[in-house]
Design an enzyme around this catalytic site. Structure first.
Site, PDB file in Angstrom:
ATOM      1  N   MET A  30      39.636  66.904  57.172  1.00  0.00           N
ATOM      2  CA  MET A  30      40.754  67.764  58.074  1.00  0.00           C
ATOM      3  C   MET A  30      41.095  66.763  58.988  1.00  0.00           C
ATOM      4  O   MET A  30      41.663  67.416  60.018  1.00  0.00           O
ATOM      5  CB  MET A  30      40.128  68.927  58.597  1.00  0.00           C
ATOM      6  CG  MET A  30      39.462  70.007  57.779  1.00  0.00           C
ATOM      7  SD  MET A  30      39.350  71.710  58.354  1.00  0.00           S
ATOM      8  CE  MET A  30      38.069  71.381  59.755  1.00  0.00           C
ATOM      9  N   GLY A  31      41.302  65.566  58.452  1.00  0.00           N
ATOM     10  CA  GLY A  31      41.867  64.831  59.595  1.00  0.00           C
ATOM     11  C   GLY A  31      41.188  64.173  60.858  1.00  0.00           C
ATOM     12  O   GLY A  31      40.142  64.467  60.781  1.00  0.00           O
ATOM     13  N   ALA A  32      41.954  63.654  61.838  1.00  0.00           N
ATOM     14  CA  ALA A  32      41.292  63.029  62.828  1.00  0.00           C
ATOM     15  C   ALA A  32      40.285  62.176  62.371  1.00  0.00           C
ATOM     16  O   ALA A  32      39.287  62.097  63.144  1.00  0.00           O
ATOM     17  CB  ALA A  32      40.799  64.056  63.967  1.00  0.00           C
ATOM     18  N   LEU A  33      40.682  61.097  61.675  1.00  0.00           N
ATOM     19  CA  LEU A  33      39.898  60.445  61.057  1.00  0.00           C
ATOM     20  C   LEU A  33      38.779  59.381  61.900  1.00  0.00           C
ATOM     21  O   LEU A  33      39.322  58.813  62.948  1.00  0.00           O
ATOM     22  CB  LEU A  33      40.266  59.499  59.876  1.00  0.00           C
ATOM     23  CG  LEU A  33      40.877  60.412  58.781  1.00  0.00           C
ATOM     24  CD1 LEU A  33      41.497  59.497  57.710  1.00  0.00           C
ATOM     25  CD2 LEU A  33      40.027  61.556  58.213  1.00  0.00           C
ATOM     26  N   GLY A  36      33.031  57.613  60.234  1.00  0.00           N
ATOM     27  CA  GLY A  36      32.349  58.314  59.289  1.00  0.00           C
ATOM     28  C   GLY A  36      32.947  58.830  57.894  1.00  0.00           C
ATOM     29  O   GLY A  36      32.455  58.651  56.836  1.00  0.00           O
ATOM     30  N   HIS A  37      34.290  59.152  58.255  1.00  0.00           N
ATOM     31  CA  HIS A  37      35.299  59.355  57.114  1.00  0.00           C
ATOM     32  C   HIS A  37      35.538  58.192  56.173  1.00  0.00           C
ATOM     33  O   HIS A  37      35.525  58.121  55.240  1.00  0.00           O
ATOM     34  CB  HIS A  37      36.561  60.008  57.446  1.00  0.00           C
ATOM     35  CG  HIS A  37      36.562  61.152  58.217  1.00  0.00           C
ATOM     36  ND1 HIS A  37      36.696  61.446  59.692  1.00  0.00           N
ATOM     37  CD2 HIS A  37      36.176  62.510  57.803  1.00  0.00           C
ATOM     38  CE1 HIS A  37      36.664  62.607  59.866  1.00  0.00           C
ATOM     39  NE2 HIS A  37      36.478  63.226  58.803  1.00  0.00           N
ATOM     40  N   SER A 188      32.080  62.949  64.697  1.00  0.00           N
ATOM     41  CA  SER A 188      32.719  64.149  64.313  1.00  0.00           C
ATOM     42  C   SER A 188      34.386  64.133  64.882  1.00  0.00           C
ATOM     43  O   SER A 188      34.296  63.640  66.028  1.00  0.00           O
ATOM     44  CB  SER A 188      32.111  65.425  64.889  1.00  0.00           C
ATOM     45  OG  SER A 188      32.894  66.792  64.851  1.00  0.00           O
TER      46      SER A 188
END
Length: 283
Positions: A30-33, A36-37, A188
């Site tokens: 959902m973006g705002a990487l 963790g992503h 997160s």
């Protein structure tokens, strides 16, 4: 790095990959990487020739509309961060809501053998219908060989595995370890919205989970749960929503420990108006 905003353009690239037998690893976000992503993307590229990363804030999985409005949207920064992993092996799909849902922005209704009724499902009405709808749609559009999800959302991971099983979808779902900050806080996108005080208090969640794991070796699930609740009562900056020890297969709360079952502890807590979740394997 190619960024596509509609599925018809993306489908042309996917078709080309398929003709050339290029394997695709898919990382839905959902973006705002954050790092963790990136760890998921790195894992996808280690096992596939290309990665497709979706960046889409899915409206149907939010039970709190204020949270949907406030959710950070940082596509340019996200693309810049992905370029630090690879500039030529990643494709970004950042669709508008209309590209996914058309004029009818609503969820399908799913049954996941009861997995959807536990924990998050009990506290977030309709959440997993929204998750099931968007992931099924993405799998149909991207047609990946493998898809990668973080274990921070362990219940979601189990539900997506069940989605693939129930709908006989030709994709392998891979769960990846929780990526943590140095102080233990599970990464997160919501962490960026924490106040300074709440950010300082938040690592208490993981610290408590680690202590609960130790106690679970000798104590009953009921005793461990009561201990966790008592710890949160002493922590003024964090409000416990739930702490549950569950069977990893059914996600049902444990009533009596069995050496034949695998358990995990799950937690949800509020730091101000920011909801944080985390979990830990117990045995």
């Amino acid at each position: 790095m190619k960024v596509f905003h509609n599925k018809s353009e993306l489908s042309q690239v996917i078709d080309d990959f398929k003709v050339k037998n290029i394997t695709i690893g898919f990382v839905p976000t959902m973006g705002a990487l954050h790092n963790g992503h990136l760890s998921l993307v790195e894992k996808a590229l280690s096992e596939n020739q290309f990665a497709v990363v979706s960046v889409f804030v899915n409206p149907t999985q939010f039970d709190n509309q204020e949270d949907l409005v406030k959710y950070p949207r940082t596509l340019d920064a996200d693309v810049a961060l992905l370029k630090t992993v690879s500039n030529d092996k990643i494709v970004v799909y950042a669709p508008a809501v209309e590209d996914i849902y058309g004029d009818d922005v609503k969820s399908q209704s799913f049954k996941f053998d009861g997995l959807e009724n536990e924990m998050e499902g009990a506290f977030r009405d309709g959440h997993f219908d929204g998750v099931g709808t968007i992931v099924k749609r993405f799998f149909e559009i991207v047609t990946p060989n493998k898809a990668y999800f973080g274990e921070k959302d362990f219940q979601q991971l189990q539900i997506i595995k069940k989605l693939v099983e129930l709908h006989d979808m030709p994709v392998e779902v891979i769960g990846c370890p929780i990526h943590r900050a140095e102080d233990g806080l599970a990464m997160s996108s919501r962490n960026t919205r924490l106040t300074v005080d709440h950010r300082e208090a938040a690592p208490f969640i993981y610290k408590t989970l680690k202590s609960a794991k130790t106690k679970f070796g000798t104590k009953s699930a009921k005793n461990v749960t009561e201990w966790v609740e008592a710890q949160f009562n002493k922590q003024p900056l964090l409000e416990l929503e739930y702490f549950i020890i569950a069977d990893v297969d059914t996600l049902k709360p444990v009533k009596r420990k069995s050496t034949k079952k695998t358990y995990r502890a799950f937690i949800a807590a509020y730091a101000g108006d920011i909801r944080l979740i985390d979990n830990i394997a117990l045995n």
